[in-house]
Design a protein around this motif. Structure first.
Motif, PDB file in Angstrom:
ATOM      1  N   ASN A  87     -19.976 -12.498  18.218  1.00  7.67           N
ATOM      2  CA  ASN A  87     -19.931 -13.591  17.252  1.00  7.67           C
ATOM      3  C   ASN A  87     -20.926 -14.689  17.625  1.00  7.67           C
ATOM      4  O   ASN A  87     -21.678 -15.184  16.780  1.00  7.67           O
ATOM      5  CB  ASN A  87     -18.503 -14.149  17.197  1.00  7.67           C
ATOM      6  CG  ASN A  87     -18.318 -15.242  16.161  1.00  7.67           C
ATOM      7  OD1 ASN A  87     -18.842 -16.336  16.294  1.00  7.67           O
ATOM      8  ND2 ASN A  87     -17.550 -14.937  15.126  1.00  7.67           N
TER       9      ASN A  87
ATOM     10  N   SER B 143     -18.935 -23.048  13.596  1.00  7.03           N
ATOM     11  CA  SER B 143     -18.131 -21.957  13.034  1.00  7.03           C
ATOM     12  C   SER B 143     -17.626 -21.006  14.109  1.00  7.03           C
ATOM     13  O   SER B 143     -16.678 -20.260  13.885  1.00  7.03           O
ATOM     14  CB  SER B 143     -18.941 -21.168  12.000  1.00  7.03           C
ATOM     15  OG  SER B 143     -19.944 -20.371  12.618  1.00  7.03           O
TER      16      SER B 143
ATOM     17  N   GLU C  95     -13.867 -19.620  13.908  1.00  8.51           N
ATOM     18  CA  GLU C  95     -13.588 -18.196  13.708  1.00  8.51           C
ATOM     19  C   GLU C  95     -12.833 -17.584  14.887  1.00  8.51           C
ATOM     20  O   GLU C  95     -11.898 -16.809  14.710  1.00  8.51           O
ATOM     21  CB  GLU C  95     -14.900 -17.453  13.471  1.00  8.51           C
ATOM     22  CG  GLU C  95     -15.555 -17.831  12.156  1.00  8.51           C
ATOM     23  CD  GLU C  95     -16.866 -17.102  11.885  1.00  8.51           C
ATOM     24  OE1 GLU C  95     -17.350 -17.168  10.746  1.00  8.51           O
ATOM     25  OE2 GLU C  95     -17.419 -16.474  12.814  1.00  8.51           O
ATOM     26  N   ARG C  96     -13.248 -17.896  16.110  1.00  8.23           N
ATOM     27  CA  ARG C  96     -12.730 -17.167  17.263  1.00  8.23           C
ATOM     28  C   ARG C  96     -11.428 -17.729  17.827  1.00  8.23           C
ATOM     29  O   ARG C  96     -10.644 -16.977  18.418  1.00  8.23           O
ATOM     30  CB  ARG C  96     -13.794 -17.136  18.372  1.00  8.23           C
ATOM     31  CG  ARG C  96     -15.034 -16.346  18.023  1.00  8.23           C
ATOM     32  CD  ARG C  96     -14.730 -14.917  17.613  1.00  8.23           C
ATOM     33  NE  ARG C  96     -14.061 -14.173  18.686  1.00  8.23           N
ATOM     34  CZ  ARG C  96     -13.388 -13.050  18.508  1.00  8.23           C
ATOM     35  NH1 ARG C  96     -13.269 -12.519  17.293  1.00  8.23           N
ATOM     36  NH2 ARG C  96     -12.836 -12.439  19.526  1.00  8.23           N
TER      37      ARG C  96
ATOM     38  N   TYR D 128     -11.913 -13.745   9.689  1.00 10.25           N
ATOM     39  CA  TYR D 128     -12.376 -15.126   9.712  1.00 10.25           C
ATOM     40  C   TYR D 128     -12.203 -15.747   8.324  1.00 10.25           C
ATOM     41  O   TYR D 128     -13.151 -16.253   7.719  1.00 10.25           O
ATOM     42  CB  TYR D 128     -13.846 -15.180  10.123  1.00 10.25           C
ATOM     43  CG  TYR D 128     -14.179 -14.483  11.422  1.00 10.25           C
ATOM     44  CD1 TYR D 128     -13.299 -14.501  12.502  1.00 10.25           C
ATOM     45  CD2 TYR D 128     -15.388 -13.806  11.579  1.00 10.25           C
ATOM     46  CE1 TYR D 128     -13.610 -13.872  13.693  1.00 10.25           C
ATOM     47  CE2 TYR D 128     -15.719 -13.185  12.770  1.00 10.25           C
ATOM     48  CZ  TYR D 128     -14.824 -13.208  13.817  1.00 10.25           C
ATOM     49  OH  TYR D 128     -15.139 -12.582  15.013  1.00 10.25           O
TER      50      TYR D 128
ATOM     51  N   SER E 168     -13.229 -19.416   7.651  1.00  4.40           N
ATOM     52  CA  SER E 168     -14.540 -19.789   8.160  1.00  4.40           C
ATOM     53  C   SER E 168     -15.342 -20.572   7.130  1.00  4.40           C
ATOM     54  O   SER E 168     -15.350 -20.225   5.942  1.00  4.40           O
ATOM     55  CB  SER E 168     -15.324 -18.529   8.552  1.00  4.40           C
ATOM     56  OG  SER E 168     -16.653 -18.872   8.897  1.00  4.40           O
TER      57      SER E 168
ATOM     58  N   THR F 260     -18.306 -18.268   5.339  1.00  5.29           N
ATOM     59  CA  THR F 260     -18.063 -17.113   4.475  1.00  5.29           C
ATOM     60  C   THR F 260     -17.662 -17.610   3.096  1.00  5.29           C
ATOM     61  O   THR F 260     -17.176 -18.738   2.947  1.00  5.29           O
ATOM     62  CB  THR F 260     -16.969 -16.186   5.022  1.00  5.29           C
ATOM     63  OG1 THR F 260     -15.740 -16.920   5.115  1.00  5.29           O
ATOM     64  CG2 THR F 260     -17.323 -15.651   6.393  1.00  5.29           C
TER      65      THR F 260
ATOM     66  N   GLY G 113     -15.027 -12.183   5.246  1.00  6.27           N
ATOM     67  CA  GLY G 113     -14.268 -12.682   6.387  1.00  6.27           C
ATOM     68  C   GLY G 113     -13.797 -11.597   7.323  1.00  6.27           C
ATOM     69  O   GLY G 113     -13.306 -11.890   8.415  1.00  6.27           O
TER      70      GLY G 113
ATOM     71  N   TYR H 208     -19.760  -8.508  10.055  1.00  2.00           N
ATOM     72  CA  TYR H 208     -18.692  -9.080   9.230  1.00  2.00           C
ATOM     73  C   TYR H 208     -19.254  -9.397   7.851  1.00  2.00           C
ATOM     74  O   TYR H 208     -20.421  -9.790   7.716  1.00  2.00           O
ATOM     75  CB  TYR H 208     -18.121 -10.343   9.875  1.00  2.00           C
ATOM     76  CG  TYR H 208     -16.991 -10.053  10.837  1.00  2.00           C
ATOM     77  CD1 TYR H 208     -15.685 -10.424  10.539  1.00  2.00           C
ATOM     78  CD2 TYR H 208     -17.218  -9.374  12.025  1.00  2.00           C
ATOM     79  CE1 TYR H 208     -14.642 -10.141  11.405  1.00  2.00           C
ATOM     80  CE2 TYR H 208     -16.185  -9.074  12.899  1.00  2.00           C
ATOM     81  CZ  TYR H 208     -14.896  -9.463  12.576  1.00  2.00           C
ATOM     82  OH  TYR H 208     -13.860  -9.167  13.426  1.00  2.00           O
TER      83      TYR H 208
END
Length: 563
Positions: A339, A359, A363-364, A427, A430, A433, A454, A532
């Motif tokens: 990522n 981001s 996301e993570r 995600y 996010s 996205t 996502g 992704y």
């Protein structure tokens, strides 16, 4: 006295920590053509067994780096089963066995898989120490990676334009100037602690097993191998009223990783004590050579409160600590690297916007919370098994006790696979996205492919023998990829022109296949470098510039709608 290098050295990214996450991140940056320097206090990777599972998603990441086949060559012999076997003792009653294929069988099944099979790189069992050493050797030969193994980072200072890092070896000191610094330096991360970032969550789980202070002991024993050989597996459990412990085959013959619970919280390990526990697990006394011990805390589910402080970011164990149940820890860290790698590259190369690195945490962090929770729940499940005194007896009561235990233990088969954990991280919130529909419900066991932005892009095979280059993933580029699916894809010149205008690297891949069009349920999809889905539609958006700006963090305003 150490000599300070006269000139400050300059590169794009500094990485602190040369474990699997730091090495993988460096290799991703190299793939994108971004130079980096990798610091690690030890002169090489550690030679002590740790995790033994590379998830399906991790193997996809290694495929991206061109390393999947080399990883699969590591670990157990190709015909060795990867089964999990439960016994009262290793020479006693077998309670149940979770059937899992050998490496040879995995590859055979892949060759015979359907066109839209979703696991191009099935889970693999190779000990992390073998994987780390291979990554180390490979990174040393890459042109964009300066290796500083045997160098400790002593300090770093960041400002608006970059980070200044001071590092020392036994003979010298160096000062480096980098645009970004990433701490991949483990659970006691110097980088995280220097930033004052704390962990939140559960520090331990006090249970009969996989709870509290534990020891991982590296052993060599041809006699133990001989005892286990008639009922060969990859992981062996001893489950009886006296104790429960597990050993994992490291090399398929005489090397094992033995996990035991410490007798007392602060008690140091002792060769004789560990050997005694192993003998009681075995129900015999094979000769044991202890090669090393490593303490750890089971039941942990810790996630850092933030993953970033301006130009300094964190990944892997530096931001999430797991109990090893399920093998999610290293694998979650490798996803961090996938990522973060492309986002750092985009920012260094100028096509990533100011919101792109923000981001990463957005996301993570939710995935880290999800995965640490899943591992902790598996640990609780293992400890919930009741083991009555009669389970070892040759009696009617013993038969009943073993049948009850077998049924409960057998239910762990899908949990060991956990394909939903491996491939189902999403995600959805996010800022980079363009969401357009509700995603499938999260499921730790099952994975449902979807092109809803996502999530991981659905996989498909594009050849008959499923070899190198035959996966859809092999056709995707190092920048964004515009996937055009079906017999008559719409005009996408506006997207191509907008990407060129913004300096965004864009590949266009046409897939003229009705089955894959049905899988994606759209004519167009924009795929990120970490595979992704960022956007999808049935026509190019009215404002392709704004849509692309959003996807690369240059504009995170209102969403561009699916057309």
């Amino acid at each position: 006295m150490r000599n300070l290098t006269a000139a400050q050295q300059v590169t794009a990214v500094g990485i602190v920590g040369g474990g699997p996450v730091g090495l993988t991140l460096a290799l991703f940056l190299d793939r994108f053509g971004v130079p980096c320097v990798l610091f690690n206090a030890e002169v090489t990777t550690r030679w002590h067994p740790k995790g033994s599972s590379e998830s399906a998603r991790s193997m996809e990441i290694f495929r991206l780096l061109g390393l999947a086949d080399r990883i699969r060559a590591l670990g157990l012999p190709q015909d060795h089963p990867t089964e999990v076997a439960y016994f009262t003792r290793f020479n006693g009653h077998e309670l149940t066995r979770l059937t899992m294929p050998s490496r040879a069988e995995v590859l055979r099944r892949r060759r015979e898989a359907s066109k839209t099979d979703q696991v191009p790189e099935p889970i693999h069992r190779a000990n992390q120490m073998h994987v780390d050493r291979m990554l180390f050797d490979h990174a040393a030969a890459r042109p964009n990676i300066v290796s500083r193994f045997g160098w400790r980072v002593d300090s770093f200072e960041q400002d608006a334009d970059g980070v200044t890092v001071t590092a020392t070896s036994a003979q010298a000191s160096e000062r480096w100037r980098v645009q970004f610094l990433v701490g991949c330096d483990g659970g006691r991360s110097f980088v995280r602690r220097s930033l004052g970032i704390r962990f939140g969550g559960e520090a331990s789980l006090e249970e009969r097993y996989f709870g509290g202070r534990m020891f991982s002991t590296y052993i060599r024993s041809p006699e133990l191998h001989g005892l286990l050989q008639p009922r060969q597996a990859w992981q062996y459990w001893a489950v009886n009223p006296e104790l429960r412990s597990t050993i994992i085959s490291v090399n398929g013959s005489d090397e094992f990783l033995f996990r035991t619970k410490a007798a007392a919280p602060n008690q140091p390990t002792d060769d004789a004590a560990v050997t005694d526990v192993l003998h009681r697990c075995a129900g015999a006394k094979p000769k044991i050579e202890v090669l090393g011990h490593e303490p750890w805390t089971a039941g942990t589910a810790l996630v850092a409160e933030t993953f970033r402080d301006r130009r300094v970011l964190l990944a892997g164990d530096a931001v999430h600590l797991f109990t090893p149940t399920g093998g999610f820890g290293m694998n979650t860290g490798l996803e961090d690297a996938a990522n973060l790698g492309w986002k750092l590259a985009a920012c260094v190369q100028g096509w990533g916007g100011p919101a792109l690195l923000a981001s990463y945490e957005k996301e993570r962090l939710p995935v880290a919370l999800r995965n640490t929770g899943a591992a902790r729940q598996l640990s609780i499940n293992i400890n919930d098994i009741e083991v009555p005194a009669e389970i070892e007896t040759d009696s009617a009561a013993g038969d009943i006790a073993r049948k009850v235990a077998s049924k409960k233990l057998g239910s762990f088969a899908e949990q060991f696979a956990s394909l939903g954990v491996q491939l189902g991280g999403r995600y959805d919130d996010s800022p980079i996205t363009v969401a357009d529909a509700a995603p499938p419900a999260d499921d730790f066991i099952d994975y449902r492919p979807t092109s809803v932005p996502g999530g991981r892009t659905p996989h498909a095979w594009l050849d008959d023998d499923h070899g190198d280059g035959g996966s859809l993933y092999d056709r995707l580029g190092t920048g964004l990829t515009l996937l055009r699916v079906g017999h008559s894809p719409p005009d996408t010149s506006m997207i191509v022109c907008a990407a060129r205008d913004r300096g965004i690297p864009l590949s266009v891949v046409d897939i003229d296949d009705a089955d894959i069009r049905d899988l994606y349920d759209c004519d167009l999809a924009l795929i990120r470098p970490d595979h992704y889905v960022a956007w999808r539609g049935n026509a190019a958006p009215a404002d392709a510039h704004s849509m692309l700006a959003r996807l690369v963090g240059a504009d995170t305003g209102g969403p561009s709608q699916r057309n």
